[in-house]
Scaffold this motif. Structure first.
Motif, short mmCIF file in Angstrom:
data_model
loop_
_atom_site.label_atom_id
_atom_site.label_comp_id
_atom_site.label_asym_id
_atom_site.label_seq_id
_atom_site.Cartn_x
_atom_site.Cartn_y
_atom_site.Cartn_z
N ALA A 45 -0.69 14.99 -13.82
CA ALA A 45 0.18 14.33 -13.23
C ALA A 45 -0.28 14.15 -11.86
CB ALA A 45 1.86 14.60 -13.63
N GLN A 46 -0.39 15.83 -11.72
CA GLN A 46 -1.00 15.46 -9.96
C GLN A 46 -2.17 15.00 -9.89
OE1 GLN A 46 2.64 15.88 -8.56
NE2 GLN A 46 0.89 17.73 -7.46
N ARG A 47 -3.30 14.77 -10.46
CA ARG A 47 -4.63 14.38 -10.17
C ARG A 47 -4.58 12.90 -10.24
NH1 ARG A 47 -6.80 16.18 -14.38
NH2 ARG A 47 -7.44 18.42 -13.30
N ARG A 48 -3.39 11.86 -10.93
CA ARG A 48 -2.94 11.05 -11.09
C ARG A 48 -2.09 10.37 -9.93
NH1 ARG A 48 -1.24 12.29 -16.46
NH2 ARG A 48 0.74 11.57 -15.74
N HIS A 49 -1.68 11.34 -9.41
CA HIS A 49 -0.48 10.61 -8.00
C HIS A 49 -2.00 11.32 -7.10
CE1 HIS A 49 2.47 10.82 -4.76
NE2 HIS A 49 1.56 11.54 -4.76
N GLU A 50 -2.50 12.14 -7.07
CA GLU A 50 -3.99 11.82 -6.01
C GLU A 50 -4.52 11.12 -6.01
OE1 GLU A 50 -3.67 14.11 -3.41
OE2 GLU A 50 -2.40 15.32 -3.68
N ASP A 51 -5.06 10.52 -7.07
CA ASP A 51 -5.95 9.04 -7.14
C ASP A 51 -5.43 7.66 -6.77
OD1 ASP A 51 -8.22 11.13 -8.23
OD2 ASP A 51 -7.21 10.04 -10.71
N TRP A 52 -3.57 7.83 -6.70
CA TRP A 52 -3.24 6.89 -6.30
C TRP A 52 -2.96 7.10 -4.76
CZ3 TRP A 52 -2.64 2.51 -8.88
CH2 TRP A 52 -2.36 2.14 -10.43
N LYS A 53 -2.72 8.48 -3.93
CA LYS A 53 -2.72 8.52 -2.98
C LYS A 53 -4.26 7.82 -2.27
CE LYS A 53 -1.15 12.02 -0.89
NZ LYS A 53 0.22 13.67 -1.12
N ARG A 54 -5.16 8.28 -2.41
CA ARG A 54 -6.18 7.64 -1.77
C ARG A 54 -6.59 6.37 -2.76
NH1 ARG A 54 -12.02 9.09 -4.52
NH2 ARG A 54 -13.27 9.72 -3.33
N LEU A 55 -6.31 6.39 -3.95
CA LEU A 55 -6.42 4.47 -3.73
C LEU A 55 -6.06 3.77 -2.52
CD1 LEU A 55 -7.69 1.90 -5.31
CD2 LEU A 55 -5.84 2.04 -5.93
N ALA A 56 -4.46 3.95 -2.04
CA ALA A 56 -3.90 3.49 -0.95
C ALA A 56 -4.79 4.48 -0.34
CB ALA A 56 -2.46 4.01 -0.94
N ARG A 57 -5.44 5.69 0.61
CA ARG A 57 -6.56 5.51 1.73
C ARG A 57 -7.62 4.39 1.81
NH1 ARG A 57 -5.54 10.77 0.34
NH2 ARG A 57 -8.15 11.11 -0.57
N VAL A 58 -7.91 4.34 0.41
CA VAL A 58 -9.38 3.24 0.43
C VAL A 58 -8.63 1.84 0.94
CG1 VAL A 58 -11.04 2.42 -0.51
CG2 VAL A 58 -10.31 4.65 -0.96
N ILE A 89 0.82 -1.68 -0.61
CA ILE A 89 0.26 -0.26 -0.22
C ILE A 89 0.69 1.71 0.10
CG2 ILE A 89 -1.81 1.33 1.14
CD1 ILE A 89 -2.98 -1.62 2.03
N MET A 90 1.58 1.12 0.40
CA MET A 90 3.24 2.80 0.61
C MET A 90 3.67 2.59 -1.03
SD MET A 90 4.85 2.27 4.40
CE MET A 90 5.75 3.89 3.66
N ASN A 91 3.79 1.59 -1.33
CA ASN A 91 4.03 1.50 -2.63
C ASN A 91 2.76 2.31 -3.60
OD1 ASN A 91 6.61 0.32 -2.83
ND2 ASN A 91 5.89 -1.95 -3.17
N LEU A 92 1.81 1.86 -3.79
CA LEU A 92 0.57 2.72 -3.58
C LEU A 92 1.16 4.04 -3.52
CD1 LEU A 92 -2.57 0.23 -3.76
CD2 LEU A 92 -0.31 0.98 -6.27
N HIS A 93 0.84 4.71 -2.34
CA HIS A 93 0.99 5.80 -1.67
C HIS A 93 1.81 6.87 -2.80
CE1 HIS A 93 0.02 9.70 0.62
NE2 HIS A 93 1.61 9.06 0.86
N TYR A 94 3.14 6.64 -2.97
CA TYR A 94 4.68 6.93 -3.32
C TYR A 94 4.82 6.97 -4.78
CZ TYR A 94 5.79 8.08 1.43
OH TYR A 94 5.37 8.48 3.31
N CYS A 95 3.04 6.82 -5.55
CA CYS A 95 3.53 6.13 -7.26
C CYS A 95 3.44 8.25 -7.68
CB CYS A 95 2.39 6.01 -7.78
SG CYS A 95 2.28 4.32 -7.23
N GLY A 96 4.48 8.34 -8.25
CA GLY A 96 5.94 9.33 -8.67
C GLY A 96 4.61 9.93 -9.69
N PRO A 97 4.44 11.37 -10.08
CA PRO A 97 3.94 12.15 -11.69
C PRO A 97 3.44 11.25 -13.10
CG PRO A 97 4.71 13.81 -10.72
CD PRO A 97 5.60 12.21 -9.23
#
Length: 450
Positions: free
Chosen positions: A412-425, A319-327
């Motif tokens: 890219a920022q929107r994709r990064h925020e999507d991955w962070k939100r997926l990690a929170r889910v 899950i941390m790998n999903l959270h730190y997905c870059g742009p």
């Protein structure tokens, strides 16, 4: 001559040579009775009038104390009071002939005693007869009460530790006399617990007695024996407080790693710390348990908890790998966006900042870069010279490049925020799953203590 035979001969000599004048009336009668009884008596043979007659021995056991239960070596040490009663055909008299004297107490070494031993003894020392007196009545009834510390083998089953119950049998029988010569029977249906001293670790449920008649391979005649089965249940309060409750609390702490923010940097550290703590408790448990084929209940709980903590730590890393997905990461797949960021996020109340719980703000599709208005062609202006047109086109080109770069950065920022939100889910989902698993396992173990 052996010391015991020498002591017996000396006792008889003193009793026979003691002048009657040195004794009182009762003492003279007892002295006369003793001389009459043991004038032609021998303790080497069975005291029966007919050699074909079976001698009946009644056995009664009183449990006084549980000294030790060695679970590793499977040896039970008890302090017992053993009473044996039988009838001696050669120790009878008329009480009227001896001034109404109906019973005497003499050393047990002077009379015949049944060779009843503990079959399943776990002691290398030979059985020693207690030097206590026997009570002989005028009708030949002999009662022998003797204390004994027994060490018997007991098969210990630790599969339900620390909520286990044990059954330890003590089998008594004659070592050399068969059933046609000596018959042993229990007095009552169970051993007496009237004088039992309570044990801090074991609770005694009962000690029933059972008579058996077995035929062994060495001999053709049957051999009766009496088995007293000691029913024990472990007092689990100390083990629950020292071994079980710490593990329960640690197992409930492990799922909270999913609740820690990823930016804290302590998610994996918490899982590893919990795993190390469980390992220490597992080593303490292994030292106190005997080696056995069946794994104890608390051992199964420790193994299940350690497995759960290991999986939770591995999922935390993913899950941390999903959270730190870059742009530069790819966009969230359409199925994950619909299922996880849509339905699951609404069910778990994982929302963006400013978004109310239960409502999902649909993601804005990244618009394709469009040239700004007026960039399709040269616009009419006050300057109609070719040099002015070239300058205007260059300026529009630079503005378009800056706008496209800004749009790419926002995408890219929107994709990064999507991955962070997926990690929170995923964190919220696995928090509920693992907390439910830890709670159910803990309750299943604690219910055994009730």
């Amino acid at each position: 001559m052996e010391p015991r035979s020498h002591h017996l001969s000396l006792s008889l000599l003193l009793l026979f040579l003691l002048p009657p004048e040195c004794l009182g009336a009762e003492g003279r009668l007892a002295h006369k009775l003793f001389r009459d009884l043991f004038a032609n008596y021998t303790s080497a043979l069975r005291p029966v009038a007919d050699t074909d007659q079976t001698l009946n021995v009644t056995l009664e056991v009183t449990l006084s104390q549980i000294i030790d239960m060695d679970e590793r070596n499977q040896v039970l040490t008890l302090y017992l009071w053993i009473r044996q009663e039988w009838t001696d055909a050669y120790l009878r008299w008329d009480p009227d002939a001896y001034g109404g004297l109906d019973a005497i107490r003499i050393p047990s070494s002077l009379v015949w005693r049944p060779d009843i031993v503990l079959y399943n003894k776990a002691d290398a020392q030979p059985p020693a007869s207690a030097s206590t007196n026997v009570v002989v009545r005028h009708d030949g009834a002999v009662r022998w009460d003797a204390p004994a510390i027994t060490r018997s083998s007991c098969r210990v089953d630790v599969s339900a530790f620390p909520f286990d119950a044990q059954r330890c049998g003590l089998t008594f029988g004659s070592w050399t006399h068969g059933g046609h010569q000596l018959d042993v029977r229990p007095r009552g249906a169970a051993a007496s617990l009237a004088d039992f001293v309570e044990n801090v670790e074991w609770r005694v449920l009962g000690m029933p007695a059972r008579r058996r008649v077995l035929t062994y391979g060495c001999c053709s005649e049957p051999y009766p024996d009496v088995t007293f089965t000691l029913l024990l249940r472990r007092r689990a309060a100390a083990y629950v407080c020292n071994l079980l409750l710490p593990c329960v609390l640690i197992s409930l702490l492990a799922p909270l790693a999913f609740h820690l923010p990823a930016d804290s940097g302590e998610k994996v550290s918490l899982g590893v710390t919990v795993l190390l703590a469980l390992t220490v408790f597992q080593l303490l448990l292994a030292e106190s348990m005997p080696p056995a084929e069946s794994v104890p209940l608390i051992g199964k709980y420790y193994m299940a908890t350690m497995t759960m903590v290991t999986f939770s730590t591995a999922l935390t890393i993913l899950i941390m790998n999903l959270h730190y997905c870059g742009p530069s990461a790819r966009p969230v797949p359409a199925w994950a966006r619909a299922l996880l960021l849509g339905h699951l996020a609404r069910g778990l109340c994982v929302r963006e900042r400013g978004e109310p719980c239960g409502q999902h703000k649909p993601s804005e599709s990244s618009p394709s870069p469009q040239p700004p208005e007026g960039a399709a062609g040269p616009q009419a202006g006050p300057c109609h010279e070719p040099q002015c047109l070239c300058r205007q086109e260059a300026l529009l080109h630079h503005v378009s490049t800056i706008a496209n770069t800004f749009r790419s950065h926002r995408a890219a920022q929107r994709r990064h925020e999507d991955w962070k939100r997926l990690a929170r889910v995923m964190d919220r989902f696995f928090l509920g799953i693992f907390f439910f698993m830890a709670l159910v396992m803990s309750l299943l173990v604690l219910v055994q203590a009730l």
